[in-house]
Design an enzyme around this catalytic site. Structure first.
Site, short mmCIF file in Angstrom:
data_model
loop_
_atom_site.label_atom_id
_atom_site.label_comp_id
_atom_site.label_asym_id
_atom_site.label_seq_id
_atom_site.Cartn_x
_atom_site.Cartn_y
_atom_site.Cartn_z
CB ILE A 5 -45.77 21.68 74.17
CG1 ILE A 5 -46.62 23.12 73.26
CG2 ILE A 5 -46.85 21.64 74.79
CD1 ILE A 5 -47.70 23.16 72.86
CB CYS A 6 -44.49 19.08 76.92
SG CYS A 6 -44.31 17.58 78.65
#
Length: 314
Positions: free
Chosen positions: A102-103
């Site tokens: 994520i990210c």
């Protein structure tokens, strides 16, 4: 029980960490059972997370027992990831674990070498740095997430929700994912330009609007052969007024709304039935299988058959 291990390193971004905990932790199957066990693991006993310090219940060995590993981003994307972390991630992947970032968690995954030769994404602000540090990776900053099968990456913040919902859909189908999305107050999956397995957002139906009866009819009659004039007549308005109200209340045109509703219906049939693609094309209102395949590919990003292979539940 499917074990989801969420790795918390120092400077972990709290939003990225909380997203998989909440989304996977709330999933329920039709019989009420919980298909996922979510575990937060870390290198040591405590993890600095900026505004607070957290105590992880599990150590790195949890990665080796996990079916899915989620890598949240860290505030310093350039941080050196401990070699023992990278080693555990490589071993887990070699054992078949699915690994998703994520990210800025993409930097952790990239450091393992597991993304070399693959397409990936991260927060658009960090994408140039990821590309510079890892030239073997095809970095695409313009998408919500990228699914390479075993390895997945997502952009920042809310894109992590999209990724988690996508994984739930892969595991348990659209109905379970839709329930999880509602609990998160999210559309099942947002349109985001992803090249693989875009799931078009459910066409909106503005409650209480003058369009609601017409939209409901369109949703229930995706197989109907209708023109713009037919829709205007059914709605009791001129074509010009129909177009204007659709733009105001749905953000799109009547025919585009109908096309997305047809594709959405086709996705359900591909997941839930054994009907041939040619038969489904007719059931959702396409005049020819070729036209259906072309439109499906344009909206979803893959062919109907490939979609069925990916999402059909036995």
């Amino acid at each position: 029980m499917h074990i989801v291990a969420v790795l918390a390193l120092d400077q972990v971004i709290p939003f990225d960490l909380a997203t998989p905990l909440e989304v996977f932790g709330r999933v329920r199957l039709a019989d009420g059972s919980t298909p996922y066990e979510v575990r937060v693991c870390a290198v040591g006993d405590t993890v600095e997370a900026g505004a607070f310090t957290l105590r992880a219940r599990y150590g790195l060995d949890t990665l080796l027992a996990a079916d899915t590993i989620i890598l949240p981003g860290c505030a310093d994307a350039a941080m050196v990831v401990p070699e023992k972390v990278l080693d555990h991630l490589r071993k887990a992947a070699a054992g078949g674990a699915r690994v998703a970032s994520i990210c800025a968690g993409a930097f952790i995954l990239a450091a393992t070498g597991l993304l070399d030769g693959l397409r990936a994404t991260t927060h658009w602000l960090a994408a140039p740095d990821l590309a510079a540090r890892h030239p073997q990776i095809e970095v695409d900053p313009g998408v919500l997430y990228v699914d390479n099968g075993q390895f997945l990456t997502s952009a920042g913040a809310a894109a992590g929700l999209d990724l988690c919902l996508h994984l739930i859909r892969r595991d348990h189908g659209s109905a379970v994912a839709a329930d999880a999305a509602r609990l998160s107050v999210m559309p099942l999956e947002r349109e985001g330009g992803q090249a693989q397995f875009i799931v078009p957002e459910q066409p909106p139906t503005p409650r209480g609007s003058v369009l609601e009866p017409l939209l409901s009819w369109m949703q229930e009659n995706t197989d109907a052969d209708v023109t713009l004039g037919d829709l205007a007549a059914r709605g009791g308005m001129s074509i010009r007024t129909l177009n204007r109200r659709f733009r105001e209340q749905t953000g799109t045109t009547p025919l585009q709304w109908l096309l997305r509703a047809r594709i959405r219906r086709a996705q359900h049939l591909l997941e839930a039935t054994d009907q041939p693609v040619e038969q489904i094309a007719g059931q959702v209102g396409f005049g020819s299988p070729t036209a259906f395949r072309d439109r499906f590919k344009l909206i979803v990003g893959t062919s109907p058959q490939s979609y069925r292979v990916a999402f059909r539940k036995s």
